[in-house]
Design an enzyme around this catalytic site. Structure first.
Site, mmCIF file in Angstrom:
data_model
loop_
_atom_site.group_PDB
_atom_site.id
_atom_site.type_symbol
_atom_site.label_atom_id
_atom_site.label_comp_id
_atom_site.label_asym_id
_atom_site.label_seq_id
_atom_site.Cartn_x
_atom_site.Cartn_y
_atom_site.Cartn_z
ATOM 1 N N HIS A 242 8.863 6.160 5.015
ATOM 2 C CA HIS A 242 8.261 6.897 6.121
ATOM 3 C C HIS A 242 7.573 5.905 7.031
ATOM 4 C CE1 HIS A 242 5.634 6.666 2.621
ATOM 5 N NE2 HIS A 242 4.624 6.539 3.470
ATOM 6 N N GLY B 87 0.799 -1.229 0.000
ATOM 7 C CA GLY B 87 0.000 0.000 0.000
ATOM 8 C C GLY B 87 0.827 1.272 0.000
ATOM 9 N N GLN B 88 2.102 1.172 -0.402
ATOM 10 C CA GLN B 88 2.944 2.374 -0.412
ATOM 11 C C GLN B 88 2.539 3.282 -1.567
ATOM 12 O OE1 GLN B 88 7.165 1.570 -0.506
ATOM 13 N NE2 GLN B 88 7.710 3.721 -0.226
HETATM 14 P P1 AMP Z 1 1.998 5.480 2.053
HETATM 15 O O1 AMP Z 1 0.707 5.240 1.309
HETATM 16 O O2 AMP Z 1 2.313 4.479 3.111
HETATM 17 O O3 AMP Z 1 3.146 5.686 1.076
HETATM 18 O O4 AMP Z 1 1.795 6.825 2.857
HETATM 19 C C1 AMP Z 1 1.845 8.083 2.255
HETATM 20 C C2 AMP Z 1 1.116 9.025 3.164
HETATM 21 O O5 AMP Z 1 1.482 10.344 2.817
HETATM 22 C C3 AMP Z 1 -0.400 8.935 3.067
HETATM 23 O O6 AMP Z 1 -0.922 8.605 4.345
HETATM 24 C C4 AMP Z 1 -0.815 10.341 2.611
HETATM 25 O O7 AMP Z 1 -2.002 10.790 3.198
HETATM 26 C C5 AMP Z 1 0.380 11.162 3.040
HETATM 27 N N1 AMP Z 1 0.598 12.371 2.265
HETATM 28 C C6 AMP Z 1 0.574 12.517 0.917
HETATM 29 N N2 AMP Z 1 0.848 13.790 0.578
HETATM 30 C C7 AMP Z 1 1.069 14.463 1.738
HETATM 31 C C8 AMP Z 1 1.403 15.810 2.053
HETATM 32 N N3 AMP Z 1 1.555 16.740 1.094
HETATM 33 N N4 AMP Z 1 1.552 16.145 3.349
HETATM 34 C C9 AMP Z 1 1.384 15.220 4.324
HETATM 35 N N5 AMP Z 1 1.079 13.927 4.095
HETATM 36 C C10 AMP Z 1 0.914 13.552 2.810
#
Ligand code: AMP
Length: 118
Positions: free
Chosen positions: A104, A97-98
């Site tokens: 992060h 789910g990345q």
């Molecule tokens: P993942 O899907 O594990 O790669 O997590 C990526 C996360 O980044 C998701 O939970 C998004 O909501 C978050 N995200 C995407 N863009 C931003 C942003 N500009 N600021 C803060 N969080 C973000």
């Protein structure tokens, strides 16, 4: 894989090119409020070093990966959610789910977590 990590949304946030709510900052790790929170507390612990996925991390990153965990734990204690508990998650590649290819660690807290996750 999507954008190269140096062009990822998190690299752009770390460079100050786009706004974000930063809740933790040290030499190696930055804590960013997730823009679409999935729990009352949802913070992303991002290394300044742009590693694309956990799968791309190597032995040279062992200390940095530990720093992400410890930064999340310290922040959870600081905001008072450690005793009740929390979840840390690192989604990895497609089936994990990345969506952002700059590793992060999600810190989720403030409600009971479900198991198994979806
Ligand atoms: P993942 O899907 O594990 O790669 O997590 C990526 C996360 O980044 C998701 O939970 C998004 O909501 C978050 N995200 C995407 N863009 C931003 C942003 N500009 N600021 C803060 N969080 C973000």
């Amino acid at each position: 894989m999507s954008a190269a990590t140096s062009d990822s949304i998190f690299s752009r946030i770390l460079r100050g090119e786009i706004p974000a709510t930063i809740v933790h900052e040290d030499e190696h790790v930055v804590g960013i409020q997730d823009i679409h929170p999935q729990a009352p507390v949802h913070v992303l612990f991002v290394p300044r070093k742009p590693i694309a996925t956990l799968d791309a991390a190597g032995p040279e990153d062992a200390e940095l990966l530990g720093r992400l965990m410890l930064a999340a734990a310290a922040y959870a204690r600081k905001i008072g959610v450690a005793a009740n508990g929390y979840r840390v998650v690192m989604n990895t590649n497609r089936d994990g789910g990345q969506s952002v290819y700059h590793i992060h660690l999600h810190l989720l807290a403030g409600r009971p977590m479900l198991w198994p996750p979806g």
